[in-house]
Design an enzyme around this catalytic site. Structure first.
Site: not given
Ligand code: F6P
Length: 540
Positions: A206, A212, A266-267, A352, A383, A511
């Site tokens: 987003k 990452e 995002g979620r 979240e 199990h 972060k």
């Molecule tokens: O973990 C925090 C977060 O901001 C989530 O809410 C989001 O889904 C994820 O990081 C990834 O964010 P982006 O889509 O901006 O890379």
């Protein structure tokens, strides 16, 4: 302090919960009411919910509905569907429902109908996916795409990854892979098995600034450039984002960007361009069925009365268990191997969204908000951790999720799967008394001290609540309805708890500190605690 726990409706539920706990057990409630199973079941958008094995009575439901009324559920739902800025700390709407609205719908965000934009992007996604799936879209050497990798994390990974796994049997496109972790292990392993000339990378973020994702995307880009040329990037990298500038800086052509909007959390985003990998895997029509299932649940949520409304009921049951019956966590047990990624998706969705300790006004809350959510597929989980569910010291309510019809021809095994699912919820509720255990052991010829020593280990307290959700089968439509059900459940709970479910400030501190730690690892002078510094030194 918040006034919720002092309110009339909250106190009425509290008093009632105390009385109920003294007077009854779940199994006993079935004896008092021959219609209990029917009374505590509801249907919506093709899904069937049986919540009769929860520890509640008609009065409990009535009082919980009153609590939701007091907290303004109808008003907040209107605000959500009306595209108002319900995400107050970011002054944004949360209009994920518009992502699955039909073309003919009209949904406003800041005075603008967003449905044409939504369908414009859906059409582009469908057309692009079709080119990739048919082989018309070619890599820089003129070969068709055999492998697609979605790079993204959190909401830009969990939703599409879970849906692609759930609908794997319908996958008839290129092979699909997902890379999320900044741990380079999965990417290094994957690239060893991929051909850069036939691999397409979907960089999904987003913000397009997530550490990452950017690290993985840059690594993928370098890997491609070891063999390919800069002008081949356009054939091998596409982006899904709200951030046009950052996508451009990465070197992805604007034509290869699939857009979504800041009113998509995002979620809550798998229905948007974030679902591009799903469309490539199963095709636009089936993705449309997924959206239609979610839309059917949206309509159900909007129109069904609270006592028949699946998301409202499930939300109130969760609140009842967490805040009034003091249960420890929430377990998700899908009896479908293909739903193995559902608990992880739900963890982000619920924890979240509602893992907060201040209310909308910024006041600390004096009640528990979202419980820890966890789980795994049945029967495997039986199990593993079900021992604790049956005989542990704390109560963990379970959501059992079962597709009624199998998607394979091993029907005997499907019968066993169903039998296990139903038996587990029955066992959790019924338990087994010392007298029952004793009678069983005596019948097997045991007696005396040996018998008495054996009894306590075989007793089950029972009275452990669960709900069962039946899907007709695990197809795109039912899956869409199931996921939207949980989205709305999280929303209803947030309304009762008076918290904003659409921000996630709690992820920011870690972060920020990761940046400081990186600087310290580079030898820069950064203020850090002794433990963190020691760990850095130790790994140098
Ligand atoms: O973990 C925090 C977060 O901001 C989530 O809410 C989001 O889904 C994820 O990081 C990834 O964010 P982006 O889509 O901006 O890379």
């Amino acid at each position: 302090m918040s006034t919720l726990t002092q309110s009339r409706a909250w106190r009425a539920v509290e008093t009632h919960a105390r009385q109920l706990q003294q007077a009854s057990r779940i199994a006993g409630l079935f004896e008092q009411d021959a219609q209990r199973a029917q009374r505590f079941s509801a249907e919506g958008a093709g899904l069937y919910l049986d919540y009769s094995k929860q520890w509640l009575t008609p009065e409990s439901v009535e009082l919980l509905v009153r609590l939701a009324d007091q907290q303004g559920l109808a008003r907040w739902t209107d605000r959500l569907f009306g595209g108002e800025p319900v995400n107050s700390t970011e002054n944004r709407a949360a209009l994920h429902i518009a992502l699955r609205a039909p073309r003919t719908a009209v949904m406003f965000e800041q005075g603008r109908d967003v449905v044409p934009d939504v369908h414009g992007v859906l059409d582009r996604m469908g057309a692009f996916a079709q080119r990739v799936r048919s082989g018309e879209w070619q890599g820089h050497t003129g070969r068709a795409i055999t492998d697609v990798v979605n790079i993204g994390i959190g909401g830009s990974d969990l939703g599409p990854r879970m849906v692609c796994e759930a609908l794997k049997d319908l996958a008839d496109g290129p092979r699909m892979h997902f890379i999320a972790n900044v741990d380079g292990t999965p990417l290094a392993a994957l690239t060893r098995s991929l051909d850069p000339d036939t691999t397409l990378w979907i960089v999904t973020s987003k913000t397009f600034t997530t550490q990452e994702t950017m690290a993985n995307a840059q690594a993928a880009r370098r890997w491609f450039l070891e063999r390919g040329r800069e002008d081949g990037i356009a054939r091998h990298f596409v982006a899904v984002s709200t951030n046009r500038d950052e996508v451009g800086k990465f070197g992805i052509h604007p034509d290869n960007m699939f857009e979504f909007w800041d009113w998509v959390g995002g979620r809550y985003s798998l229905w948007s361009a974030v679902g591009l990998s799903i469309v490539v895997a199963i095709g636009a029509q089936r993705f449309g069925d997924l959206l239609a299932g979610a839309h059917a649940m949206d309509r159900h949520f909007r129109t069904a009365v609270p006592g028949q409304n699946l998301p409202v009921l499930m939300a109130l049951i969760g609140i009842w268990n967490t805040n009034f019956l003091n249960s420890a966590t929430q377990v998700i047990a899908p009896y479908a191997e293909r739903l193995c990624k559902l608990p992880a998706w739900l963890q982000q969705l619920e924890m979240e969204s509602n893992g907060k300790s201040v209310d909308r006004e910024g006041q600390p809350v004096d009640y528990r908000t979202t419980p820890a959510l966890w789980g795994d597929v049945g029967t495997n989980a039986q199990h593993a951790f079900f021992q604790m569910l049956h005989q542990g010291t704390a109560v963990h309510p379970v959501d059992f999720i079962l597709p009624a019809a199998p998607d394979h021809e091993l029907t005997d095994q499907h019968r066993m799967l169903m039998a296990n699912c139903f038996a587990q919820s029955a066992a959790l509720m019924r338990g087994k008394s010392a007298a029952e255990v004793r009678a069983e052991l005596v019948a097997r010829g045991m007696d005396g001290a040996e018998l008495e020593a054996a009894v306590p280990h075989r007793v089950f307290a029972g009275n452990r609540p669960s709900s069962t959700i039946l899907l007709p089968r695990l197809d795109p439509r039912s899956l869409g309805a199931l996921l939207a059900l949980y989205e709305h459940r999280a929303f209803v709970q947030s309304v009762v708890w008076n918290i904003n479910p659409f921000d996630q400030w709690g992820v920011e501190l870690g972060k920020q500190l990761a940046q400081s730690v990186l600087q310290a690892m580079d030898g820069q002078a950064v203020m850090l605690d002794g433990s963190t510094r020691q760990l850095i030194d130790r790994t140098r």
